[in-house]
Design a protein around this motif. Sequence first.
Motif, PDB file in Angstrom:
ATOM      1  N   ASP A 175      12.162  10.735   2.725  1.00 48.23           N
ATOM      2  CA  ASP A 175      11.535  10.386   3.990  1.00 48.23           C
ATOM      3  C   ASP A 175      10.164  11.053   4.061  1.00 48.23           C
ATOM      4  O   ASP A 175       9.946  12.122   3.473  1.00 48.23           O
ATOM      5  CB  ASP A 175      12.375  10.881   5.166  1.00 48.23           C
ATOM      6  CG  ASP A 175      13.632  10.057   5.393  1.00 48.23           C
ATOM      7  OD1 ASP A 175      13.732   8.961   4.806  1.00 48.23           O
ATOM      8  OD2 ASP A 175      14.502  10.509   6.167  1.00 48.23           O
ATOM      9  N   ILE A 176       9.264  10.444   4.780  1.00 48.92           N
ATOM     10  CA  ILE A 176       7.943  11.036   5.003  1.00 48.92           C
ATOM     11  C   ILE A 176       7.836  11.394   6.480  1.00 48.92           C
ATOM     12  O   ILE A 176       7.903  10.517   7.349  1.00 48.92           O
ATOM     13  CB  ILE A 176       6.805  10.074   4.608  1.00 48.92           C
ATOM     14  CG1 ILE A 176       6.970   9.606   3.160  1.00 48.92           C
ATOM     15  CG2 ILE A 176       5.450  10.763   4.795  1.00 48.92           C
ATOM     16  CD1 ILE A 176       5.934   8.581   2.729  1.00 48.92           C
TER      17      ILE A 176
ATOM     18  N   ILE B 128       8.260   3.839   8.229  1.00 49.32           N
ATOM     19  CA  ILE B 128       7.711   4.462   7.027  1.00 49.32           C
ATOM     20  C   ILE B 128       7.526   5.955   7.267  1.00 49.32           C
ATOM     21  O   ILE B 128       7.799   6.781   6.397  1.00 49.32           O
ATOM     22  CB  ILE B 128       6.385   3.784   6.637  1.00 49.32           C
ATOM     23  CG1 ILE B 128       6.640   2.326   6.252  1.00 49.32           C
ATOM     24  CG2 ILE B 128       5.696   4.540   5.500  1.00 49.32           C
ATOM     25  CD1 ILE B 128       5.406   1.470   6.190  1.00 49.32           C
ATOM     26  N   LEU B 129       7.088   6.311   8.468  1.00 50.30           N
ATOM     27  CA  LEU B 129       7.042   7.694   8.901  1.00 50.30           C
ATOM     28  C   LEU B 129       8.184   7.954   9.868  1.00 50.30           C
ATOM     29  O   LEU B 129       8.542   7.081  10.664  1.00 50.30           O
ATOM     30  CB  LEU B 129       5.717   8.006   9.597  1.00 50.30           C
ATOM     31  CG  LEU B 129       4.448   8.012   8.737  1.00 50.30           C
ATOM     32  CD1 LEU B 129       3.251   8.368   9.597  1.00 50.30           C
ATOM     33  CD2 LEU B 129       4.572   8.976   7.568  1.00 50.30           C
ATOM     34  N   THR B 130       8.751   9.137   9.802  1.00 47.82           N
ATOM     35  CA  THR B 130       9.878   9.472  10.670  1.00 47.82           C
ATOM     36  C   THR B 130       9.641  10.810  11.354  1.00 47.82           C
ATOM     37  O   THR B 130       8.962  11.692  10.820  1.00 47.82           O
ATOM     38  CB  THR B 130      11.196   9.515   9.871  1.00 47.82           C
ATOM     39  OG1 THR B 130      12.263   9.877  10.737  1.00 47.82           O
ATOM     40  CG2 THR B 130      11.112  10.518   8.721  1.00 47.82           C
TER      41      THR B 130
ATOM     42  N   GLY C 168       2.642  12.949   5.211  1.00 51.80           N
ATOM     43  CA  GLY C 168       2.462  12.019   6.320  1.00 51.80           C
ATOM     44  C   GLY C 168       1.030  11.974   6.789  1.00 51.80           C
ATOM     45  O   GLY C 168       0.479  10.900   7.078  1.00 51.80           O
ATOM     46  N   GLY C 169       0.389  13.133   6.845  1.00 58.00           N
ATOM     47  CA  GLY C 169      -1.018  13.187   7.241  1.00 58.00           C
ATOM     48  C   GLY C 169      -1.912  12.462   6.239  1.00 58.00           C
ATOM     49  O   GLY C 169      -2.849  11.753   6.630  1.00 58.00           O
TER      50      GLY C 169
ATOM     51  N   PHE D  13       0.825  -1.202   0.000  1.00 55.72           N
ATOM     52  CA  PHE D  13       0.000   0.000   0.000  1.00 55.72           C
ATOM     53  C   PHE D  13       0.867   1.262   0.000  1.00 55.72           C
ATOM     54  O   PHE D  13       0.580   2.224  -0.720  1.00 55.72           O
ATOM     55  CB  PHE D  13      -0.920  -0.013   1.224  1.00 55.72           C
ATOM     56  CG  PHE D  13      -1.871   1.141   1.275  1.00 55.72           C
ATOM     57  CD1 PHE D  13      -3.021   1.143   0.515  1.00 55.72           C
ATOM     58  CD2 PHE D  13      -1.599   2.227   2.090  1.00 55.72           C
ATOM     59  CE1 PHE D  13      -3.903   2.211   0.560  1.00 55.72           C
ATOM     60  CE2 PHE D  13      -2.471   3.306   2.135  1.00 55.72           C
ATOM     61  CZ  PHE D  13      -3.623   3.303   1.371  1.00 55.72           C
ATOM     62  N   VAL D  14       1.921   1.251   0.807  1.00 55.38           N
ATOM     63  CA  VAL D  14       2.791   2.430   0.898  1.00 55.38           C
ATOM     64  C   VAL D  14       3.561   2.647  -0.406  1.00 55.38           C
ATOM     65  O   VAL D  14       3.768   3.788  -0.837  1.00 55.38           O
ATOM     66  CB  VAL D  14       3.756   2.298   2.090  1.00 55.38           C
ATOM     67  CG1 VAL D  14       4.806   3.415   2.080  1.00 55.38           C
ATOM     68  CG2 VAL D  14       2.977   2.338   3.409  1.00 55.38           C
ATOM     69  N   ARG D  15       3.970   1.581  -1.079  1.00 60.54           N
ATOM     70  CA  ARG D  15       4.643   1.737  -2.374  1.00 60.54           C
ATOM     71  C   ARG D  15       3.735   2.453  -3.377  1.00 60.54           C
ATOM     72  O   ARG D  15       4.178   3.341  -4.117  1.00 60.54           O
ATOM     73  CB  ARG D  15       5.069   0.369  -2.920  1.00 60.54           C
ATOM     74  CG  ARG D  15       6.322  -0.198  -2.282  1.00 60.54           C
ATOM     75  CD  ARG D  15       6.899  -1.330  -3.116  1.00 60.54           C
ATOM     76  NE  ARG D  15       5.965  -2.435  -3.279  1.00 60.54           N
ATOM     77  CZ  ARG D  15       5.861  -3.464  -2.434  1.00 60.54           C
ATOM     78  NH1 ARG D  15       6.648  -3.521  -1.360  1.00 60.54           N
ATOM     79  NH2 ARG D  15       4.993  -4.428  -2.655  1.00 60.54           N
ATOM     80  N   ALA D  16       2.481   2.057  -3.401  1.00 61.14           N
ATOM     81  CA  ALA D  16       1.525   2.705  -4.310  1.00 61.14           C
ATOM     82  C   ALA D  16       1.338   4.173  -3.933  1.00 61.14           C
ATOM     83  O   ALA D  16       1.237   5.049  -4.811  1.00 61.14           O
ATOM     84  CB  ALA D  16       0.192   1.964  -4.280  1.00 61.14           C
ATOM     85  N   PHE D  17       1.306   4.453  -2.648  1.00 65.83           N
ATOM     86  CA  PHE D  17       1.169   5.836  -2.180  1.00 65.83           C
ATOM     87  C   PHE D  17       2.386   6.658  -2.595  1.00 65.83           C
ATOM     88  O   PHE D  17       2.248   7.787  -3.088  1.00 65.83           O
ATOM     89  CB  PHE D  17       1.012   5.858  -0.659  1.00 65.83           C
ATOM     90  CG  PHE D  17       0.996   7.237  -0.061  1.00 65.83           C
ATOM     91  CD1 PHE D  17      -0.180   7.973  -0.013  1.00 65.83           C
ATOM     92  CD2 PHE D  17       2.157   7.807   0.455  1.00 65.83           C
ATOM     93  CE1 PHE D  17      -0.204   9.255   0.530  1.00 65.83           C
ATOM     94  CE2 PHE D  17       2.146   9.081   0.998  1.00 65.83           C
ATOM     95  CZ  PHE D  17       0.960   9.814   1.031  1.00 65.83           C
ATOM     96  N   ARG D  18       3.563   6.119  -2.414  1.00 70.92           N
ATOM     97  CA  ARG D  18       4.788   6.832  -2.798  1.00 70.92           C
ATOM     98  C   ARG D  18       4.801   7.128  -4.297  1.00 70.92           C
ATOM     99  O   ARG D  18       5.178   8.226  -4.729  1.00 70.92           O
ATOM    100  CB  ARG D  18       6.018   6.020  -2.408  1.00 70.92           C
ATOM    101  CG  ARG D  18       6.370   6.065  -0.923  1.00 70.92           C
ATOM    102  CD  ARG D  18       7.673   5.311  -0.669  1.00 70.92           C
ATOM    103  NE  ARG D  18       8.136   5.446   0.704  1.00 70.92           N
ATOM    104  CZ  ARG D  18       8.855   6.477   1.161  1.00 70.92           C
ATOM    105  NH1 ARG D  18       9.174   7.469   0.337  1.00 70.92           N
ATOM    106  NH2 ARG D  18       9.251   6.522   2.401  1.00 70.92           N
ATOM    107  N   ASP D  19       4.411   6.147  -5.077  1.00 67.77           N
ATOM    108  CA  ASP D  19       4.369   6.350  -6.530  1.00 67.77           C
ATOM    109  C   ASP D  19       3.405   7.481  -6.891  1.00 67.77           C
ATOM    110  O   ASP D  19       3.728   8.361  -7.698  1.00 67.77           O
ATOM    111  CB  ASP D  19       3.944   5.063  -7.245  1.00 67.77           C
ATOM    112  CG  ASP D  19       5.034   3.995  -7.229  1.00 67.77           C
ATOM    113  OD1 ASP D  19       6.202   4.341  -6.952  1.00 67.77           O
ATOM    114  OD2 ASP D  19       4.702   2.822  -7.486  1.00 67.77           O
TER     115      ASP D  19
END
Length: 233
Positions: free
Chosen positions: A187-188, A222-224, A195-196, A173-179
């Motif tokens: 970094d997010i 994934i979040l920092t 991030g929100g 899911f996060v890969r799709a979001f990053r794309d």
Amino acid sequence: MKWVRDNTGRFRQRPHYLPDELEQTCEEAICTFLRERNGKVSFPVSTGDLTVLIEKAVDDLDTSCDLDDGIDGLTDFFPRKKAKVKISARLQEPYLENRLRTTLTHEYGHVLLHGFLFAIEDDLKKLFEGKPKETRNQCYRDTMDGGSADWMEWQAGFACGALLMPASELSRFVRAFRDAENLKYSDIGVQSDAGGRLIERVMGEFQVSRDAARVRLEQRKILTRNPVQGLFA
């Protein structure tokens, strides 16, 4: 998993799991259950399925208990018997469904990761120094997401996130979001706009609360808190 000294005094020794071991154990448990029950793995896991998941693993699940204030759930362990789980009746309110889901998976985490400690007589003699006894884990709202210093509560809190948001599903899911957000190399930040948005979308994808989504995303790095801008952003 290895055995280490239990400084809480609950046992003589306790199991210590590496994070990857916890991730694998939880993902295998939820995915195997979903395949057997529904013929496929899909998320979010329904609240009904989560209820059946824990019902199959314990001697009794009571979701309408009058528990002390601040306690959402508890698990009673018994020597050589399956556990019994109690969930606060207040969590049956529709607006508390996400808290109910968190509590069910937290208590299932106790059963999944700690139930075997009470199953075998020879092990009980070693763990309890020859005095097998009942043990009760009371789960408070403020430690539900893995923030407790108690090892059993921390492990169950970790399991809660890993069951509702398994590592492989969350990564996909996060890969799709990053794309979609053009954030492949950055970094997010937790406090950033991206991030929100990620937290909001994870909440919807896996039907979890904002806090549960944030904790899990930080747990998976994934979040920092201190984002560094990528060279190719």
